[in-house]
Structure formats: C-alpha cells, structure tokens
Design a protein around this motif. Structure first.
Motif, PDB file in Angstrom:
ATOM      1  N   ASP A 115      67.255  15.818  82.303  1.00 49.61           N
ATOM      2  CA  ASP A 115      67.929  16.481  81.187  1.00 49.61           C
ATOM      3  C   ASP A 115      69.174  17.195  81.713  1.00 49.61           C
ATOM      4  O   ASP A 115      69.267  18.421  81.676  1.00 49.61           O
ATOM      5  N   PRO A 116      70.147  16.433  82.227  1.00 46.88           N
ATOM      6  CA  PRO A 116      71.307  17.063  82.880  1.00 46.88           C
ATOM      7  C   PRO A 116      72.124  17.957  81.960  1.00 46.88           C
ATOM      8  O   PRO A 116      72.560  19.034  82.372  1.00 46.88           O
ATOM      9  N   MET A 117      72.338  17.535  80.714  1.00 46.43           N
ATOM     10  CA  MET A 117      73.130  18.358  79.809  1.00 46.43           C
ATOM     11  C   MET A 117      72.398  19.641  79.460  1.00 46.43           C
ATOM     12  O   MET A 117      72.985  20.728  79.451  1.00 46.43           O
ATOM     13  N   GLY A 118      71.117  19.517  79.165  1.00 46.53           N
ATOM     14  CA  GLY A 118      70.333  20.703  78.839  1.00 46.53           C
ATOM     15  C   GLY A 118      70.292  21.679  79.996  1.00 46.53           C
ATOM     16  O   GLY A 118      70.467  22.887  79.826  1.00 46.53           O
ATOM     17  N   ARG A 119      70.087  21.137  81.183  1.00 44.26           N
ATOM     18  CA  ARG A 119      70.026  21.984  82.368  1.00 44.26           C
ATOM     19  C   ARG A 119      71.371  22.659  82.610  1.00 44.26           C
ATOM     20  O   ARG A 119      71.442  23.856  82.909  1.00 44.26           O
TER      21      ARG A 119
ATOM     22  N   ILE B  62      76.146  13.878  87.840  1.00 50.32           N
ATOM     23  CA  ILE B  62      77.334  14.428  87.190  1.00 50.32           C
ATOM     24  C   ILE B  62      78.403  13.367  86.969  1.00 50.32           C
ATOM     25  O   ILE B  62      79.269  13.520  86.104  1.00 50.32           O
ATOM     26  N   ARG B  63      78.348  12.290  87.730  1.00 46.71           N
ATOM     27  CA  ARG B  63      79.356  11.243  87.561  1.00 46.71           C
ATOM     28  C   ARG B  63      79.083  10.421  86.306  1.00 46.71           C
ATOM     29  O   ARG B  63      80.008   9.916  85.668  1.00 46.71           O
ATOM     30  N   SER B  64      77.828  10.296  85.955  1.00 48.65           N
ATOM     31  CA  SER B  64      77.457   9.530  84.757  1.00 48.65           C
ATOM     32  C   SER B  64      76.396  10.316  84.000  1.00 48.65           C
ATOM     33  O   SER B  64      75.196  10.108  84.173  1.00 48.65           O
ATOM     34  N   VAL B  65      76.863  11.272  83.195  1.00 44.32           N
ATOM     35  CA  VAL B  65      75.965  12.219  82.536  1.00 44.32           C
ATOM     36  C   VAL B  65      75.181  11.534  81.430  1.00 44.32           C
ATOM     37  O   VAL B  65      75.763  10.955  80.500  1.00 44.32           O
ATOM     38  N   ALA B  66      73.877  11.594  81.532  1.00 42.00           N
ATOM     39  CA  ALA B  66      73.010  10.996  80.515  1.00 42.00           C
ATOM     40  C   ALA B  66      73.128  11.767  79.205  1.00 42.00           C
ATOM     41  O   ALA B  66      73.386  12.976  79.209  1.00 42.00           O
TER      42      ALA B  66
ATOM     43  N   ARG C 125      78.201   7.726  76.017  1.00 45.07           N
ATOM     44  CA  ARG C 125      78.558   7.291  77.373  1.00 45.07           C
ATOM     45  C   ARG C 125      80.051   6.996  77.490  1.00 45.07           C
ATOM     46  O   ARG C 125      80.681   7.336  78.490  1.00 45.07           O
ATOM     47  N   VAL C 126      80.611   6.391  76.449  1.00 46.94           N
ATOM     48  CA  VAL C 126      82.044   6.088  76.474  1.00 46.94           C
ATOM     49  C   VAL C 126      82.867   7.378  76.419  1.00 46.94           C
ATOM     50  O   VAL C 126      83.852   7.536  77.150  1.00 46.94           O
ATOM     51  N   ALA C 127      82.439   8.310  75.567  1.00 47.48           N
ATOM     52  CA  ALA C 127      83.199   9.544  75.367  1.00 47.48           C
ATOM     53  C   ALA C 127      83.122  10.468  76.577  1.00 47.48           C
ATOM     54  O   ALA C 127      84.100  11.140  76.932  1.00 47.48           O
ATOM     55  N   VAL C 128      81.961  10.483  77.230  1.00 44.33           N
ATOM     56  CA  VAL C 128      81.732  11.453  78.310  1.00 44.33           C
ATOM     57  C   VAL C 128      82.131  10.906  79.670  1.00 44.33           C
ATOM     58  O   VAL C 128      82.330  11.678  80.614  1.00 44.33           O
ATOM     59  N   ALA C 129      82.283   9.590  79.794  1.00 46.76           N
ATOM     60  CA  ALA C 129      82.586   8.989  81.100  1.00 46.76           C
ATOM     61  C   ALA C 129      83.794   9.638  81.784  1.00 46.76           C
ATOM     62  O   ALA C 129      83.729   9.962  82.983  1.00 46.76           O
ATOM     63  N   PRO C 130      84.932   9.862  81.096  1.00 46.22           N
ATOM     64  CA  PRO C 130      86.078  10.494  81.779  1.00 46.22           C
ATOM     65  C   PRO C 130      85.764  11.911  82.252  1.00 46.22           C
ATOM     66  O   PRO C 130      86.241  12.334  83.311  1.00 46.22           O
ATOM     67  N   ILE C 131      84.964  12.641  81.463  1.00 42.22           N
ATOM     68  CA  ILE C 131      84.606  14.007  81.854  1.00 42.22           C
ATOM     69  C   ILE C 131      83.741  13.979  83.106  1.00 42.22           C
ATOM     70  O   ILE C 131      83.918  14.790  84.026  1.00 42.22           O
ATOM     71  N   GLY C 132      82.811  13.020  83.147  1.00 43.16           N
ATOM     72  CA  GLY C 132      81.955  12.899  84.324  1.00 43.16           C
ATOM     73  C   GLY C 132      82.756  12.564  85.571  1.00 43.16           C
ATOM     74  O   GLY C 132      82.516  13.135  86.644  1.00 43.16           O
TER      75      GLY C 132
END
Length: 303
Positions: free
Chosen positions: A66-70, A201-205, A219-226
């Motif tokens: 749960d990377p985002m939650g954590r 952190i490179r590929s945030v679930a 996944r598409v939206a968050v990929a650049p942020i990761g």
C-alpha cells in the motif's frame, strides 16, 4: 573515528523540555513546503539501509502493498510533528507506543527492536540531512554554516519530543556532518528493503480503494511522478550510499537535477500559500496568523 566515538567525544547534553515546535522557526517555515516530499525519499532510503530499521520495515511496513497509503500516512505524521501544536506531542507518543512492539530477528540471528536508541535517532537524523539537501537543490539561496547550525539547534526540540537518547545526538552541526558521513560509510548496508523501496517509488501502485477499471489510467498519470521521485531520491542520496546500492549517477544527471532545482526554487515561492504548503501546514500557519491578529486586537482594547 566511528559514529559512536564521535558522539561519545561530544558528550551528552540535556535536551529541551518537550513542547510543540514554535512558529517563526525555520522548521516551522520550511518543513511544510511541498518540496519536502522531494527529499523525503532519500531520507527513507537511508533509513532502509540501516540494518535494524530495514529488518523492522521489511517485516511490518506496508510500503510494498500500500505505497500510497503508507506515504500519505507518513507525510501527515511528519506534518503533525511540526504543526500539530499540543497534538504534536501526542503524535510522538503514539509513534513510540506503536514502535515499542516492533521487534524481529534477522536472517543472521540478530535481534532488532524499532526503539533501539541508535536506529530511533537515525530516523530524525535523516530528516536533518534531507533538509540541508533540499536547500542545496531547491532553495533560492544556499544555506550558510550559520543557517545549518541554527537549524540543527532547532532539531534538538524535535529530538526531545521524540525522547531520542542524548548520547545519540552530536554536539553541533559540524559534528553531525562527521557523524552522518561515518554512519553512511561504515554502518549502512545495501538491503533488499532499500532496493524494494526504490522499485516501489518508481512505479507507484494504485491505491487499494481505486476501482479496477481506473487503475490503467492511474498508472499512466502517475508514471512521470514516479520517475521524478525516483530521480530526485537517487540524486539526493549520498554518493557512498548510491555506490553500495549499485546506483548510477552521472555528471549529466547532476546537471539535470540542479536545473530542475533552480526551476522549482523560482516557481514555488510564486504559488499561493495554499498550494505552497501541505494542508496541515497551511491551516496551522493560517491559524497562527489569526491568533496574532486576535492578540493585537486584545492588546489594543480600551481599558
């Protein structure tokens, strides 16, 4: 000199009595900025390279599942440390109580406890490092030696609030730099926990509560942020730690990070305060201004 030797030579000092971080301090003005998240990654990476923290995180943390939650819970907690007022002390107590039960035994048979004095202090020491690294890349002007010492003295209040053992605290910022470099070079190790963190952190679930149909969009939206978070995390991690983890960082990468930092340093101050700061920090700062205005009106009242 070893890290422990550096601390012993510095001697122990009494920490300030526990009280909330005060408005007007550098910690109050800068911890809540949105740029905090950029160097928080290197702080956590350095934590996961500490053997005891790595072992405990490996067994108990949800950063893989749960990377985002954590990440959101951790960020909110840090904001509470600085901006929570009296509740900041309650948050520190909650974390100590939570970590008191976190114990594990490594594959080498070594027993680890989350509240061991060295690892417990290391968490806050990585925050001091992350603050100076953030200023190095993302501030409009570099920190002077006096700035660093003043900030280090502010951290003593935070360490007191978290009941860090005085023996784990260097005498001043110059001693801290020596201690920190020695710890990175001679105590931190490459761990699977650290490698997993970099991967996560490179590929945030996507968050668990996100409907399955929206996960490809996530996944598409968050990929650049990761990719950005991974890049900044690697770039703001000490070179010795990078070498231990087998990470590559080229002169070209360094130039890109410094260019990114200059852009951020120019843009962030132009944002409205509501966007410059995380929500807890923004509301705390607004409340403090309201209190000051009320104090002024009270002081000017006719008697």
């Amino acid at each position: 000199m070893t890290a422990s030797g550096a601390l012993e030579s510095a001697g122990e000092r009494p920490l300030p009595s526990r009280r909330p971080i005060e408005p007007g301090t550098r910690m109050w003005d800068e911890t809540g900025l949105i740029t905090f998240s950029l160097t928080a990654g290197s702080a956590f990476l350095l934590q996961t390279m500490e053997p005891t923290i790595s072992a405990v995180v490996d067994e108990y943390s949800t950063f893989r599942t749960d990377p985002m939650g954590r990440a959101m819970r951790s960020l909110a907690s840090v904001m509470m440390w600085i901006y929570g007022g009296d509740e900041a002390l309650a948050e520190a107590d909650r974390l100590r109580q939570l970590h008191a039960t976190l114990r594990t035994t490594g594959t080498d048979g070594v027993r680890h406890s989350a509240l061991s004095s060295g690892p417990w202090a290391w968490v806050l020491h990585t925050g001091t490092f992350a603050f100076t690294e953030s200023a190095k890349y993302f501030a409009r002007r570099p920190l002077t030696a006096e700035d660093k010492e003043a900030y280090f003295q502010e951290t003593l209040q935070l360490m007191g609030n978290f009941s860090v053992a005085p023996k784990e605290i260097p005498a001043n910022y110059l001693e801290f730099e020596k201690f920190f470099a020695d710890t990175v070079a001679n105590h931190l190790i490459a761990t699977d926990t650290a490698r997993d963190y970099l991967r996560v952190i490179r590929s945030v679930a996507p968050p668990k509560q996100l409907p399955r149909a929206l996960r490809p969009v996530w996944r598409v939206a968050v990929a650049p942020i990761g990719r950005l978070q991974h890049f900044v995390t690697v770039g703001t991690t000490p070179d010795i730690a990078r070498q231990k983890l087998g990470l590559t960082w080229t002169p070209s990468d360094e130039r890109k990070l410094r260019l990114l930092g200059r852009m951020i340093a120019r843009i962030v101050p132009l944002l409205p305060e509501r966007l410059r700061y995380f929500p807890i920090a923004y509301e705390a700062r607004r409340l403090e201004r309201d209190r000051q205005r009320l104090r002024k009106v009270i002081d000017m009242r006719p008697i």
